[in-house]
Design an enzyme around this catalytic site. Structure first.
Site, PDB file in Angstrom:
ATOM      1  N   LYS A   1      -3.097  -8.218  -7.745  1.00 28.68           N
ATOM      2  CA  LYS A   1      -3.830  -8.202  -6.470  1.00 28.68           C
ATOM      3  C   LYS A   1      -3.231  -7.076  -5.642  1.00 28.68           C
ATOM      4  O   LYS A   1      -2.197  -7.241  -4.998  1.00 28.68           O
ATOM      5  CB  LYS A   1      -3.662  -9.542  -5.762  1.00 28.68           C
ATOM      6  N   PRO A   2      -3.867  -5.887  -5.667  1.00 28.68           N
ATOM      7  CA  PRO A   2      -3.314  -4.767  -4.890  1.00 28.68           C
ATOM      8  C   PRO A   2      -3.644  -4.921  -3.405  1.00 28.68           C
ATOM      9  O   PRO A   2      -4.525  -5.697  -3.042  1.00 28.68           O
ATOM     10  CB  PRO A   2      -4.050  -3.555  -5.467  1.00 28.68           C
ATOM     11  N   ALA A   3      -2.944  -4.161  -2.560  1.00 30.61           N
ATOM     12  CA  ALA A   3      -3.237  -4.181  -1.119  1.00 30.61           C
ATOM     13  C   ALA A   3      -4.682  -3.743  -0.893  1.00 30.61           C
ATOM     14  O   ALA A   3      -5.189  -2.835  -1.563  1.00 30.61           O
ATOM     15  CB  ALA A   3      -2.277  -3.254  -0.389  1.00 30.61           C
TER      16      ALA A   3
ATOM     17  N   GLU B   1      10.348  -8.579  -3.633  1.00 32.76           N
ATOM     18  CA  GLU B   1      10.923  -7.299  -3.169  1.00 32.76           C
ATOM     19  C   GLU B   1      10.402  -7.080  -1.763  1.00 32.76           C
ATOM     20  O   GLU B   1       9.219  -6.790  -1.578  1.00 32.76           O
ATOM     21  CB  GLU B   1      10.499  -6.154  -4.098  1.00 32.76           C
ATOM     22  N   LEU B   2      11.264  -7.223  -0.771  1.00 32.97           N
ATOM     23  CA  LEU B   2      10.776  -7.316   0.606  1.00 32.97           C
ATOM     24  C   LEU B   2      11.227  -6.139   1.464  1.00 32.97           C
ATOM     25  O   LEU B   2      11.580  -5.093   0.943  1.00 32.97           O
ATOM     26  CB  LEU B   2      11.222  -8.665   1.185  1.00 32.97           C
TER      27      LEU B   2
ATOM     28  N   CYS C   1      10.287   1.203   1.620  1.00 33.15           N
ATOM     29  CA  CYS C   1      11.208   0.105   1.937  1.00 33.15           C
ATOM     30  C   CYS C   1      12.645   0.585   1.961  1.00 33.15           C
ATOM     31  O   CYS C   1      13.483   0.000   2.638  1.00 33.15           O
ATOM     32  CB  CYS C   1      11.030  -1.002   0.918  1.00 33.15           C
TER      33      CYS C   1
ATOM     34  N   GLY D   1       6.352  -6.627  -0.695  1.00 35.20           N
ATOM     35  CA  GLY D   1       5.694  -6.553   0.605  1.00 35.20           C
ATOM     36  C   GLY D   1       6.673  -6.911   1.699  1.00 35.20           C
ATOM     37  O   GLY D   1       7.890  -6.790   1.518  1.00 35.20           O
ATOM     38  N   SER D   2       6.147  -7.373   2.805  1.00 39.63           N
ATOM     39  CA  SER D   2       7.005  -7.647   3.963  1.00 39.63           C
ATOM     40  C   SER D   2       7.795  -8.936   3.763  1.00 39.63           C
ATOM     41  O   SER D   2       7.382  -9.826   3.023  1.00 39.63           O
ATOM     42  CB  SER D   2       6.130  -7.759   5.207  1.00 39.63           C
TER      43      SER D   2
ATOM     44  N   TRP E   1       0.809  -1.221   0.000  1.00 36.42           N
ATOM     45  CA  TRP E   1       0.000   0.000   0.000  1.00 36.42           C
ATOM     46  C   TRP E   1       0.842   1.271   0.000  1.00 36.42           C
ATOM     47  O   TRP E   1       0.311   2.360  -0.074  1.00 36.42           O
ATOM     48  CB  TRP E   1      -0.904   0.007   1.240  1.00 36.42           C
ATOM     49  N   ASN E   2       2.160   1.168   0.131  1.00 39.90           N
ATOM     50  CA  ASN E   2       2.921   2.406   0.357  1.00 39.90           C
ATOM     51  C   ASN E   2       3.159   3.220  -0.915  1.00 39.90           C
ATOM     52  O   ASN E   2       3.138   4.436  -0.891  1.00 39.90           O
ATOM     53  CB  ASN E   2       4.239   2.109   1.095  1.00 39.90           C
TER      54      ASN E   2
ATOM     55  N   GLU F   1      12.654  -2.922  10.878  1.00 39.03           N
ATOM     56  CA  GLU F   1      12.072  -1.937   9.963  1.00 39.03           C
ATOM     57  C   GLU F   1      10.887  -1.278  10.674  1.00 39.03           C
ATOM     58  O   GLU F   1       9.952  -1.955  11.075  1.00 39.03           O
ATOM     59  CB  GLU F   1      11.591  -2.668   8.704  1.00 39.03           C
TER      60      GLU F   1
HETATM   61  P1  NAP Z   1       2.452  -7.181   3.329  1.00 37.53           P
HETATM   62  O1  NAP Z   1       1.626  -7.217   4.535  1.00 37.53           O
HETATM   63  O2  NAP Z   1       3.498  -8.197   3.155  1.00 37.53           O
HETATM   64  O3  NAP Z   1       1.446  -7.223   2.090  1.00 37.53           O
HETATM   65  C1  NAP Z   1       1.859  -7.084   0.752  1.00 37.53           C
HETATM   66  C2  NAP Z   1       0.814  -7.673  -0.173  1.00 37.53           C
HETATM   67  O4  NAP Z   1       0.711  -9.077   0.066  1.00 37.53           O
HETATM   68  C3  NAP Z   1      -0.585  -7.123   0.046  1.00 37.53           C
HETATM   69  O5  NAP Z   1      -1.252  -7.046  -1.190  1.00 37.53           O
HETATM   70  C4  NAP Z   1      -1.212  -8.183   0.920  1.00 37.53           C
HETATM   71  O6  NAP Z   1      -2.612  -8.173   0.836  1.00 37.53           O
HETATM   72  C5  NAP Z   1      -0.629  -9.422   0.303  1.00 37.53           C
HETATM   73  N1  NAP Z   1      -0.656 -10.621   1.130  1.00 37.53           N
HETATM   74  C6  NAP Z   1      -0.744 -10.730   2.475  1.00 37.53           C
HETATM   75  N2  NAP Z   1      -0.748 -12.037   2.843  1.00 37.53           N
HETATM   76  C7  NAP Z   1      -0.648 -12.761   1.702  1.00 37.53           C
HETATM   77  C8  NAP Z   1      -0.611 -14.162   1.428  1.00 37.53           C
HETATM   78  N3  NAP Z   1      -0.676 -15.081   2.395  1.00 37.53           N
HETATM   79  N4  NAP Z   1      -0.502 -14.562   0.145  1.00 37.53           N
HETATM   80  C9  NAP Z   1      -0.425 -13.663  -0.843  1.00 37.53           C
HETATM   81  N5  NAP Z   1      -0.489 -12.332  -0.651  1.00 37.53           N
HETATM   82  C10 NAP Z   1      -0.589 -11.889   0.616  1.00 37.53           C
HETATM   83  O7  NAP Z   1       3.185  -5.783   3.175  1.00 37.53           O
HETATM   84  P2  NAP Z   1       2.548  -4.352   3.384  1.00 37.53           P
HETATM   85  O8  NAP Z   1       2.267  -4.198   4.842  1.00 37.53           O
HETATM   86  O9  NAP Z   1       1.428  -4.137   2.434  1.00 37.53           O
HETATM   87  O10 NAP Z   1       3.746  -3.415   2.897  1.00 37.53           O
HETATM   88  C11 NAP Z   1       4.808  -3.048   3.705  1.00 37.53           C
HETATM   89  C12 NAP Z   1       6.019  -3.919   3.464  1.00 37.53           C
HETATM   90  O11 NAP Z   1       6.387  -3.909   2.085  1.00 37.53           O
HETATM   91  C13 NAP Z   1       7.249  -3.420   4.176  1.00 37.53           C
HETATM   92  O12 NAP Z   1       7.924  -4.484   4.809  1.00 37.53           O
HETATM   93  C14 NAP Z   1       8.120  -2.842   3.072  1.00 37.53           C
HETATM   94  O13 NAP Z   1       9.490  -2.817   3.343  1.00 37.53           O
HETATM   95  C15 NAP Z   1       7.788  -3.719   1.936  1.00 37.53           C
HETATM   96  N6  NAP Z   1       8.112  -3.048   0.668  1.00 37.53           N
HETATM   97  C16 NAP Z   1       9.198  -3.477  -0.060  1.00 37.53           C
HETATM   98  C17 NAP Z   1       9.536  -2.827  -1.232  1.00 37.53           C
HETATM   99  C18 NAP Z   1      10.726  -3.258  -2.060  1.00 37.53           C
HETATM  100  O14 NAP Z   1      10.848  -2.826  -3.194  1.00 37.53           O
HETATM  101  N7  NAP Z   1      11.611  -4.103  -1.563  1.00 37.53           N
HETATM  102  C19 NAP Z   1       8.776  -1.735  -1.674  1.00 37.53           C
HETATM  103  C20 NAP Z   1       7.705  -1.329  -0.901  1.00 37.53           C
HETATM  104  C21 NAP Z   1       7.369  -1.998   0.268  1.00 37.53           C
HETATM  105  P3  NAP Z   1      -3.523  -7.329   1.886  1.00 37.53           P
HETATM  106  O15 NAP Z   1      -2.708  -6.220   2.402  1.00 37.53           O
HETATM  107  O16 NAP Z   1      -4.656  -6.870   1.065  1.00 37.53           O
HETATM  108  O17 NAP Z   1      -3.927  -8.286   2.935  1.00 37.53           O
HETATM  109 MG    MG Z   2       0.336  -5.895   5.788  1.00 38.53          MG
END
Ligand code: NAP
Ligand code: MG
Length: 485
Positions: free
Chosen positions: A175-177, A249-250, A283, A228-229, A151-152, A383
Site C-alpha cells: 500500500k504505497p502513499a 521504520e519511523l 528520515c 512512516g511517521s 512518499w519521500n 522532525e
Molecule cells: P505517514 O503519514 O505516517 O504515512 C505513511 C504510510 O502510512 C502512507 O502510506 C499512509 O497512507 C499510511 N497510513 C496512514 N494512516 C494509516 C493507518 N491508519 N493505517 C495504515 N496505514 C496508514 O508518513 P508520511 O507522511 O508518508 O512520511 C513521512 C514520515 O515517514 C516521516 O515521519 C519520516 O521520518 C518517516 N520515514 C521514516 C523512514 C525510516 O526508515 N525510519 C524512512 C522514510 C520516512 P497515505 O499517505 O496514503 O494516507
Molecule cells: Mg502523512
C-alpha cells in the site's frame, strides 16, 4: 509509462482497472493533475490478499536459487528502464530527475543484494545437555506481508520490503502513499515483466486511514512492514486486531556533532548534503547541528554560503537541480512554522527562509540555515522534514552528547571529527541505531538499518532485513546408536 498505470491496482499478476479510480495525483512542482488512482474497495483488498495467500506456498517452496533468479531479473528490468521510472517519480514526488534515477538504480541494487542473500539462509545446530539429542534451527518465511510506505523515497522504501520479503519466501501486498503511488505501480509492472509468479506481488492504492488500516486489521496478514511517521506507526501497533510480526521504520530528529578536530570543509559539505537533499524530506536528514565553539562562526559562514549556492528548480525541467519541489503542502507548511518559531525565539537566519523567485506555483523553498538555536525551539526538538537546519555551539563533548540524545527519536546521528578518541567516545555515547562518522550516508544496503526509541522497531537492509521476514523453527531430535554399530 504513466498512462498505463493510471487507475490500476496489481492483483494476481494483472494491472487491473480499479473499481473506484477517483483519487487525483498531482505534480507538486506545478499543481497539475498527472493521473488518478483507485480507492481500493474491500473486495479488491480481499482479492489481493487471497492472491498473495494462494501464491505463498509455491513461492516459499521454490529453491532459494530460483527466487534469486527472479530477483536478479527484476533488478535488470528496473535498471533497463530507469529513465522512464525516474520521470514518473519526479512527476509525483518532485525530486530532480537525476536524483530520482539514482534512487531507481539503488532499487535495482537492492534486488541484486537480496537475490544473493536469498541463497544464504543458513541454519544452526545447537549442542544439547546430552549427546543423544540434536537441536537444529531452521528459518522459514513468515507468510503474507503487508508493506505500507511513505512518499519521500517511493522506490527504495517499497524495494527494501519487497526484496527482503521475496528473498525470504514471503508474498506481499503493498500500500504505497497516496501522493506517490505511480512509482510503486511502475515497480509492480516490472515484477510482471520479470516473470515473478502471479500473486507474489500485489499493490492496492488508496488512503492510509482506510486501505492501510484494512490491511493492519486483517487476520490474513502475517507481518506488517511499515515506514512512516511515529504517530501512524504507534497507531498501527495499537490497532492491530491479531498478533502480527511488525517492522516499524519511523520518524527521526537526527543530530550532527562537529568537534574541534573536524575537517571543517568536509563537515560543511556533509551538513549541506544531508540537511537539504530531497528537500530534507528524509528520515535520516540532519535536523540540528552542534558545532565546537572554536569552529562555530566559520562553520556558519561556510554552510550559509553553500546553502545559498544550491539550485532549486522544477526537477523535470532541470534534472541536475540540487532541490526540486517538496512533495506536498504539509512538509512545506511545517518548515515555515519551524522557521517562524525559531526566529521568534531569537535564532539568526543565515540563508534561505523563503521560496525561490519565480515559483509562485508548486511547493518550493530555499535551503535554510538558522543559527544560535536552542532546545526551546521546535526546529531542534521536532522532525521538520523540510529544507531547514538549526545550528548551535557547544563547549564540551558531554554537552554535545546530552543535547544530541535529548530526543524521543533514535534513528541516525552524525559525527565529524578527526581525533580517534573523540570519534570513539561519541560513537559509543550516541543513542541511535546508526552513527555515520565523517560521512552522511547512514544507511547502506549491506548493513542493518533501524531506529531506537520512537524511531521504530526492527531492521531493514543487510541480512537482518531479510531475517525480519522469517520465523525460526527449532527441531529437536533424539537419536540412538544404530543397531550393530
Ligand atoms: P505517514 O503519514 O505516517 O504515512 C505513511 C504510510 O502510512 C502512507 O502510506 C499512509 O497512507 C499510511 N497510513 C496512514 N494512516 C494509516 C493507518 N491508519 N493505517 C495504515 N496505514 C496508514 O508518513 P508520511 O507522511 O508518508 O512520511 C513521512 C514520515 O515517514 C516521516 O515521519 C519520516 O521520518 C518517516 N520515514 C521514516 C523512514 C525510516 O526508515 N525510519 C524512512 C522514510 C520516512 P497515505 O499517505 O496514503 O494516507
Ligand atoms: Mg502523512
Amino acid at each position: 509509462m504513466l498512462d498505463d498505470l493510471d487507475g490500476r491496482l496489481l492483483i494476481d499478476g494483472q494491472l487491473c482497472p480499479a473499481e473506484a479510480p477517483d483519487i487525483p495525483v498531482c505534480d507538486p512542482a506545478t499543481g497539475e493533475q498527472i493521473g488518478v488512482i483507485g480507492h481500493a474497495t474491500s473486495q479488491e483488498i480481499e482479492a489481493a490478499l487471497a492472491s498473495a495467500r494462494r501464491a505463498f506456498r509455491p513461492w516459499a517452496a521454490l529453491a532459494p536459487k530460483a527466487r534469486a533468479e527472479h530477483l536478479h531479473r527484476l533488478g535488470n528490468v528496473i535498471a533497463a528502464d530507469a529513465d522512464a521510472m525516474a520521470r514518473v517519480m519526479t512527476q509525483e514526488q518532485g525530486k530532480p530527475v537525476n536524483e530520482a534515477r539514482g534512487e531507481i538504480m539503488k532499487l535495482a541494487e537492492t534486488c541484486h543484494f537480496y537475490a544473493e542473500e536469498a541463497t544464504r539462509v543458513h541454519g544452526e545446530t545447537i549442542p544439547n545437555d546430552t549427546t543423544d539429542f540434536d537441536s537444529t534451527v531452521i528459518r522459514e518465511p513468515i507468510g503474507v506481508v503487508a508493506a505500507i510506505t511513505p512518499w519521500n523515497y517511493p522506490a527504495e522504501l517499497v524495494g527494501w520490503k519487497l526484496c527482503g520479503a521475496l528473498a525470504a519466501g514471503c508474498t506481499i501486498v503493498i500500500k504505497p502513499a497516496e501522493i506517490t503511488p505511480f512509482t510503486a505501480l511502475a515497480i509492480g509492472r516490472k515484477c510482471i515483466e520479470a516473470g515473478i509468479p502471479q500473486g507474489v506481488v500485489n499493490i492496492v492504492t488508496g488512503p492510509g486511514s482506510v486501505v492501510g488500516q484494512a490491511l493492519v486489521e486483517h487476520t490474513g496478514i502475517d507481518k506488517i512492514a511499515f515506514t512512516g511517521s511515529s504517530k501512524v506507526g504507534l497507531h498501527i501497533q495499537r490497532s492491530a486486531t491479531s498478533v502480527k510480526r511488525m517492522t516499524l521504520e519511523l520518524g527521526g530528529n537526527c543530530p550532527m556533532i562537529v568537534t574541534k578536530s573536524a575537517d571543517l570543509a568536509a563537515a560543511v559539505q556533509g551538513a549541506a548534503r544531508r540537511s537539504f537533499r530531497n528537500c530534507g524530506q528524509i528520515c535520516i536528514a540532519v535536523n540540528r547541528i552542534y558545532v565546537a565553539r572554536t569552529l562555530y562562526e566559520d562553520f556558519l559562514t561556510a554552510l550559509g554560503a553553500t546553502a545559498d549556492g544550491l539550485t532549486v528548480a522544477n526537477g523535470l525541467e532541470n534534472p541536475k537541480a540540487d532541490l526540486g519541489a517538496m512533495a506536498s503542502a504539509e512538509p512545506l507548511n511545517k518548515t515555515k512554522e519551524h522557521l517562524a518559531d525559531a526566529l521568534e525565539h531569537g535564532a539568526r537566519l543565515l540563508a534561505g527562509g523563503h521560496a525561490p523567485e519565480g515559483f509562485e506555483k508548486g511547493y518550493f523553498f530555499r535551503p535554510t540555515v538558522v543559527a544560535d538555536c536552542t532546545h526551546e525551539m521546535q526546529i531542534m526538538t521536532e522532525e521538520t522534514f523540510g529544507p531547514i537546519v538549526g545550528v548551535a555551539p557547544f563547549d564540551t563533548l558531554d554537552e554535545a552528547i546530552a543535547k544530541a540524545n535529548d530526543t524521543t527519536y533514535g534513528l541516525a546521528s552524525y559525527v565529524f571529527a578527526k581525533d580517534a578518541d573523540e570519534i570513539r567516545y561519541l560513537s559509543r555515547a550516541l543513542d541511535y541505531g546508526n552513527v555515520a562518522v565523517n560521512n552522511v550516508d547512514a544507511g547502506i544496503i549491506n548493513a542493518p538499518y533501524g531506529g531506537r526509541k520512537q524511531s521504530g522497531v526492527g531492521y531493514e537492509h543487510g541480512r537482518e532485513g531479510m531475517l525480519e521476514y522469517m520465523n525460526f523453527k527449532h527441531i529437536r531430535t533424539r537419536f540412538e546408536v544404530p543397531e550393530g554399530a
